[in-house]
Design a protein around this motif. Structure first.
Motif, short mmCIF file in Angstrom:
data_model
loop_
_atom_site.label_atom_id
_atom_site.label_comp_id
_atom_site.label_asym_id
_atom_site.label_seq_id
_atom_site.Cartn_x
_atom_site.Cartn_y
_atom_site.Cartn_z
N ASP A 1 0.83 -1.21 0.00
CA ASP A 1 0.00 0.00 0.00
C ASP A 1 0.86 1.25 0.00
O ASP A 1 0.45 2.30 -0.50
N LEU A 2 2.06 1.12 0.57
CA LEU A 2 2.92 2.30 0.70
C LEU A 2 4.37 1.84 0.79
O LEU A 2 4.68 0.91 1.55
N LEU A 3 5.22 2.48 0.01
CA LEU A 3 6.66 2.21 0.09
C LEU A 3 7.36 3.51 0.45
O LEU A 3 7.17 4.54 -0.22
N LEU A 4 8.18 3.47 1.51
CA LEU A 4 8.86 4.68 1.99
C LEU A 4 10.36 4.61 1.74
O LEU A 4 10.94 3.52 1.78
N VAL A 5 10.97 5.76 1.54
CA VAL A 5 12.44 5.86 1.65
C VAL A 5 12.70 5.91 3.16
O VAL A 5 12.23 6.82 3.83
N HIS A 6 13.43 4.92 3.68
CA HIS A 6 13.55 4.78 5.14
C HIS A 6 14.24 5.99 5.78
O HIS A 6 13.82 6.49 6.81
N TRP A 7 15.34 6.44 5.15
CA TRP A 7 16.07 7.63 5.60
C TRP A 7 16.54 8.38 4.36
O TRP A 7 16.75 7.76 3.31
N PRO B 1 4.93 12.29 -2.53
CA PRO B 1 4.91 11.53 -1.27
C PRO B 1 3.62 11.82 -0.51
O PRO B 1 3.21 12.98 -0.41
N VAL B 2 2.97 10.77 0.01
CA VAL B 2 1.72 10.98 0.75
C VAL B 2 1.97 10.95 2.26
O VAL B 2 1.12 11.37 3.03
N VAL B 3 3.13 10.43 2.65
CA VAL B 3 3.44 10.27 4.08
C VAL B 3 4.89 10.63 4.35
O VAL B 3 5.77 10.40 3.50
N ASN B 4 5.15 11.22 5.53
CA ASN B 4 6.50 11.31 6.08
C ASN B 4 6.43 10.67 7.46
O ASN B 4 5.77 11.19 8.36
N GLN B 5 7.08 9.52 7.61
CA GLN B 5 7.02 8.81 8.90
C GLN B 5 8.21 9.27 9.75
O GLN B 5 9.36 9.12 9.36
N VAL B 6 7.89 9.86 10.90
CA VAL B 6 8.93 10.45 11.74
C VAL B 6 8.65 10.17 13.22
O VAL B 6 7.54 9.75 13.57
N LYS C 1 3.12 -2.52 -8.42
CA LYS C 1 3.70 -3.25 -7.27
C LYS C 1 3.52 -2.47 -5.96
O LYS C 1 3.60 -3.03 -4.87
N VAL C 2 3.32 -1.16 -6.11
CA VAL C 2 3.18 -0.28 -4.95
C VAL C 2 2.04 0.69 -5.24
O VAL C 2 1.93 1.19 -6.36
N ARG C 3 1.17 0.94 -4.24
CA ARG C 3 0.03 1.84 -4.49
C ARG C 3 0.36 3.30 -4.25
O ARG C 3 -0.23 4.18 -4.87
N ALA C 4 1.27 3.57 -3.30
CA ALA C 4 1.62 4.97 -3.02
C ALA C 4 3.03 5.02 -2.45
O ALA C 4 3.57 4.01 -1.98
N LEU C 5 3.61 6.22 -2.50
CA LEU C 5 4.99 6.41 -2.05
C LEU C 5 5.05 7.40 -0.90
O LEU C 5 4.20 8.29 -0.78
N GLY C 6 6.10 7.27 -0.12
CA GLY C 6 6.31 8.23 0.97
C GLY C 6 7.76 8.24 1.40
O GLY C 6 8.61 7.56 0.80
N VAL C 7 8.01 9.01 2.44
CA VAL C 7 9.37 9.15 2.94
C VAL C 7 9.34 8.93 4.46
O VAL C 7 8.28 8.84 5.07
N SER C 8 10.52 8.89 5.03
CA SER C 8 10.63 8.74 6.48
C SER C 8 11.88 9.48 6.92
O SER C 8 12.91 9.45 6.23
N ASN C 9 11.78 10.12 8.06
CA ASN C 9 12.91 10.87 8.62
C ASN C 9 13.35 12.02 7.71
O ASN C 9 14.54 12.37 7.66
N PHE C 10 12.40 12.59 6.97
CA PHE C 10 12.69 13.72 6.08
C PHE C 10 12.31 15.03 6.78
O PHE C 10 11.34 15.09 7.54
N SER C 11 13.07 16.09 6.46
CA SER C 11 12.74 17.44 6.93
C SER C 11 11.79 18.10 5.92
O SER C 11 11.58 17.57 4.81
N ILE C 12 11.25 19.26 6.29
CA ILE C 12 10.40 20.01 5.35
C ILE C 12 11.19 20.28 4.07
O ILE C 12 10.69 20.08 2.96
N LYS C 13 12.42 20.72 4.25
CA LYS C 13 13.23 21.10 3.09
C LYS C 13 13.46 19.89 2.16
O LYS C 13 13.39 20.01 0.93
N GLN C 14 13.72 18.74 2.76
CA GLN C 14 13.96 17.55 1.93
C GLN C 14 12.68 17.15 1.19
O GLN C 14 12.75 16.70 0.04
N VAL C 15 11.52 17.32 1.82
CA VAL C 15 10.27 17.02 1.11
C VAL C 15 10.08 18.02 -0.03
O VAL C 15 9.70 17.65 -1.15
N GLU C 16 10.38 19.28 0.23
CA GLU C 16 10.24 20.29 -0.82
C GLU C 16 11.15 19.98 -2.02
O GLU C 16 10.74 20.11 -3.18
N GLU C 17 12.35 19.55 -1.73
CA GLU C 17 13.30 19.18 -2.81
C GLU C 17 12.72 18.05 -3.66
O GLU C 17 12.76 18.08 -4.89
#
Ligand SMILES: NC(=O)c1ccc[n+]([C@@H]2O[C@H](COP(=O)([O-])OP(=O)(O)OC[C@H]3O[C@@H](n4cnc5c(N)ncnc54)[C@H](OP(=O)(O)O)[C@@H]3O)[C@@H](O)[C@H]2O)c1
Length: 304
Positions: free
Chosen positions: A97-103, A164-169, A139-155
């Motif tokens: 359902d969701l695949l994240l970049v772990h860091w 990205p639909v999620v930032n897991q922190v 293979k994946v329904r949505a993407l997200g990130v983890s341990n990202f800052s605002i600036k890294q999400v903006e980039e």
């Protein structure tokens, strides 16, 4: 809660770091957990897959929300694919359902958290494009990130086709990260709370769960310390992922959690604990200035 891709994310998820027994997952399903937070790096996806197998075989896959993550040594495009395919095989699922970049950190093969070697040969945009291809293939329904800052999400948003639909922190009363949560929410990125109880003391000791201030709020609410900590995030619209291998605690963390609320005073007493204290922080994790990026003080990512 609804994510920006329209998917429904159950507010109370089940963490699977250090969950090595499929029976724990089966019991979590029986209790009503449907959101399972996994990662290639945890080395527990086989046990989770075994625990989910009967439920999935009974035709109920669509009730689940299963998350996995791409570890730091897998940021190169071919490794992103391999990581996802290995996670799917271990979880015994055709899709996530969701695949994240772990860091946000890319490391060379063989690196460990104790001895990381940065991989300068791959950018986050390249890693993201490889993840987007997995969405295109189903293979994946949505993407997200983890341990990202605002600036890294903006980039990332500068080049992302699939946002990205999620930032897991890490989020709990000692580390509330209000600006990160609020600014990303306005960008359509939901912050999800990991270590909402203060963690498993794997990196730094848990100094949250048994704190006097938390106990006082719990006693006044007639709930457990864990319940008031989870509710503190839920009540501000932040989904939580708590881990336990103990069925009674798994029940405590989920069942009846939507039937009560913290009062204004109880919530405020927990709000006062905020001091940016993390329990998951490694020497290599460079946390961005919390004031960098976002609406009030925009980063330079968009050139303004
Ligand atoms: N993206 C990331 O970088 C990242 C980092 C860390 C964690 N995570 C995810 O977030 C999940 C949760 O975080 P976490 O495992 O670090 O910590 P956590 O959920 O905050 O805390 C887990 C600890 O609390 C105990 N516990 C659970 N429920 C309890 C209750 N009702 N009463 C008393 N103690 C209770 C557990 O012990 P027992 O198991 O013995 O009950 C365990 O020691 C992880 O499993 C993982 O899926 C993600």
């Amino acid at each position: 809660m609804r994510l920006s891709n329209g998917a429904r994310l159950p507010m109370v998820g089940f963490g699977t770091a250090l969950v090595k027994d499929a029976v724990v997952i089966k019991k979590a399903l029986d209790l009503g957990y449907r959101h399972f937070d996994c990662a290639w790096f945890y080395g527990t996806e086989e046990a989770v897959g075994e625990g989910l197998a009967d439920f999935v075989a009974s035709g109920r896959r669509d009730e689940l929300f299963v998350v996995s993550k791409v570890w730091n040594t897998h940021h190169r495009p071919a490794d992103v694919r391999k990581s996802c395919e290995e996670s799917l095989a271990r979880l015994r699922l055709p899709s996530l359902d969701l695949l994240l970049v772990h860091w946000p950190n890319a490391w060379l093969p063989g690196s460990t958290p104790e001895a990381p070697q940065p991989d300068e040969g791959v950018t986050l945009a390249e890693t993201w494009a490889a993840m987007e291809a997995l969405v295109d293939e189903g293979k994946v329904r949505a993407l997200g990130v983890s341990n990202f800052s605002i600036k890294q999400v903006e980039e990332l948003l500068k080049t992302a086709r699939h946002k990205p639909v999620v930032n897991q922190v890490e989020l709990h009363p000692l580390c509330s990260q209000r600006k990160l949560v609020g600014v990303l929410r306005r960008m359509g990125v939901t912050c999800v709370a990991y270590s909402p109880l203060g963690g498993q003391s794997v990196v730094l000791p848990n100094e949250l769960l048994d704190r006097e201030e938390v106990t006082r709020v719990a006693q006044s609410a007639g709930k457990s310390n864990a319940q008031v900590l989870l509710k503190w995030n839920i009540q501000r619209g932040v989904p939580v992922i708590a881990k336990t291998v103990n069925p009674a605690r798994a029940e405590e963390n989920l069942v009846g959690m939507y039937d009560w609320k913290l009062s204004y005073e109880q919530k405020a007493a927990l709000d006062e604990l905020d001091r940016g204290q993390r329990f998951i922080s490694y020497p290599w994790s460079e946390w961005a200035d919390p004031e960098e990026g976002g609406v009030a003080k925009p980063s330079k990512a968009f050139g303004y």
